[in-house]
Scaffold this active site. Structure first.
Site, PDB file in Angstrom:
ATOM      1  N   GLY A  14       0.813  -1.213   0.000  1.00 22.74           N
ATOM      2  CA  GLY A  14       0.000   0.000   0.000  1.00 22.74           C
ATOM      3  C   GLY A  14       0.842   1.256   0.000  1.00 22.74           C
ATOM      4  N   SER A  18       5.089  -0.205  -4.043  1.00 22.83           N
ATOM      5  CA  SER A  18       4.232  -1.288  -4.544  1.00 22.83           C
ATOM      6  C   SER A  18       3.088  -0.735  -5.393  1.00 22.83           C
ATOM      7  CB  SER A  18       3.686  -2.136  -3.392  1.00 22.83           C
ATOM      8  OG  SER A  18       2.891  -1.382  -2.510  1.00 22.83           O
ATOM      9  N   CYS A  91      14.183 -12.320   6.191  1.00 20.91           N
ATOM     10  CA  CYS A  91      12.770 -12.378   5.811  1.00 20.91           C
ATOM     11  C   CYS A  91      12.567 -12.712   4.335  1.00 20.91           C
ATOM     12  CB  CYS A  91      12.096 -11.040   6.142  1.00 20.91           C
ATOM     13  SG  CYS A  91      10.353 -10.961   5.683  1.00 20.91           S
ATOM     14  N   GLY A 115       8.282  -4.132  -5.100  1.00 23.83           N
ATOM     15  CA  GLY A 115       8.782  -2.779  -5.320  1.00 23.83           C
ATOM     16  C   GLY A 115      10.227  -2.593  -4.937  1.00 23.83           C
ATOM     17  N   CYS A 188      10.341  -3.199   9.405  1.00 23.32           N
ATOM     18  CA  CYS A 188       8.889  -3.003   9.369  1.00 23.32           C
ATOM     19  C   CYS A 188       8.208  -3.199  10.713  1.00 23.32           C
ATOM     20  CB  CYS A 188       8.267  -3.920   8.316  1.00 23.32           C
ATOM     21  SG  CYS A 188       8.362  -5.690   8.714  1.00 23.32           S
TER      22      CYS A 188
END
Length: 362
Positions: A14, A18, A91, A115, A188
């Site tokens: 979002g 991306s 990750c 992205g 994140c």
């Protein structure tokens, strides 16, 4: 019937990158399917609204529990062991791209797109990660652990763009408000200082480990620290100790809960050990005349040579001195802008003997 080879599953946060990825691929004639991985925090409302506006399928993969049990646990465990982790490196193969591939298979998508500011190049039957055109945003460093099976399915539309150009592109496409949004967090799941996060997620750090001693290179106690997990190699700020001159973290001993301090010169080294590597073509890596290595994100690549040791580890010889080699961080090897592979920086314990045995072979 849906044409599978035109269906692309996009990892859709979002955010700016991306969103631009979805729009660019739509323009190229792909059928976009958006998947948002919920790993931390609130419902991904932004991604849902953007997907609706773009007229694309959208799904939410609730991965909060497995993410915490793997990526967050590893992050905490690494600090407990005196290492400096990079959660994005962990990750990407273990989590993000694995989950995206599973959803792509489930939703009959041939490709996966994200992205990331990186590019891909096919050469001699291999897919290589290549640094993105925007040096300030290049994310090739984080992707070295991805295997060929995943890379063959990947599309990185932003690799040829700078962040400024991506913002301009979104504004031109009518997403002006989105184009003005700020940058996403570097990690994140952390807002603010990682030490506060460690205390919140693992309160026993302060009771089971607790304060320890700062020592110098001779083992002389210099003063108390708050606990070995709260420090990283090369750290200067936040030590809260006055020695009359700048002090840096040289070594961390989690078993003894000691943190060794010294001056900047003591951080310099000409050699490094690395382990758990993933190399695209070993012969190319070991013979590359222009080989350089990044030892942390956004650091300048340092010219080097590499040798495989009998125990499987890599011995890296820098052609100029490197500073603050931190176990747990990634060593990513480049030939120009092309990634030849990477490894985790290992404990440097015993490196002196290794150097003596291999000095004439590098």
């Amino acid at each position: 019937m849906k044409e599978r080879n035109k269906r692309v599953l996009v990892g859709m946060s979002g955010g700016i990158d991306s969103t631009a990825t979805c729009l660019m691929l739509q323009e190229q004639g792909y059928e976009i399917v958006g998947v948002t991985m919920r790993v931390w925090g609130d419902e991904p409302q932004d991604a849902r609204e953007l997907a609706a506006r773009m007229g694309i399928e959208h799904y939410v993969a609730d991965e909060r529990i497995p993410f915490k049990e793997t990526i967050v646990k590893n992050f905490i465990d690494e600090y407990k062991q005196g290492r400096t982790p990079n959660p994005c490196v962990m990750c990407n193969p273990l989590f993000k791209f694995r989950v995206l591939a599973e959803w792509a298979d489930k939703l009959d998508c041939a490709y996966i797109a994200t992205g990331h500011y990186s590019r891909l190049e096919e050469r001699s039957g291999h897919i290589y990660i290549v640094a993105g055109d925007d040096d300030k945003k290049d994310q090739s460093y984080f992707l070295w652990r991805l295997g060929q099976d995943i890379l063959k399915r990947c599309i990185f539309p932003l690799g040829d763009y700078t962040k400024i150009k991506v913002r301009e592109y979104l504004a031109e496409k009518g997403y002006e408000a989105k184009s003005k949004e700020g940058e996403s967090m570097e990690v994140c799941f952390i807002q603010g200082d990682y030490r506060d996060f460690l205390r919140e997620q693992c309160p026993e750090l302060d009771t089971e480990i607790g304060p320890g001693w700062f020592v110098n290179s001779e083992g002389v106690k210099l003063g108390q620290h708050k606990g070995a997990p709260y420090y990283t190699i090369g750290q200067r700020k936040g030590l809260e100790i006055a020695l009359g001159k700048p002090a840096y973290v040289l070594k961390i001993n989690p078993q003894k809960n000691t943190v060794m301090l010294g001056d900047a010169e003591q951080l310099q080294t000409e050699y490094m050990l690395a382990e758990q590597d993933r190399i695209v073509d070993e012969q190319e890596l070991f013979s590359c005349e222009n080989l350089a290595v990044r030892i942390r994100y956004r650091s300048r690549p340092i010219p080097c040579r590499v040798k495989r040791l009998e125990d499987g580890r890599l011995l890296v010889r820098f052609r100029e001195t490197a500073s603050a080699v931190a176990p747990g961080q990634s060593a990513v090897f480049y030939d120009g802008r092309r990634v030849l592979g990477g490894a985790f920086i290992a404990s440097q314990r015993g490196i002196g003997l290794v150097i003596i045995e291999n000095k004439d072979k590098l």
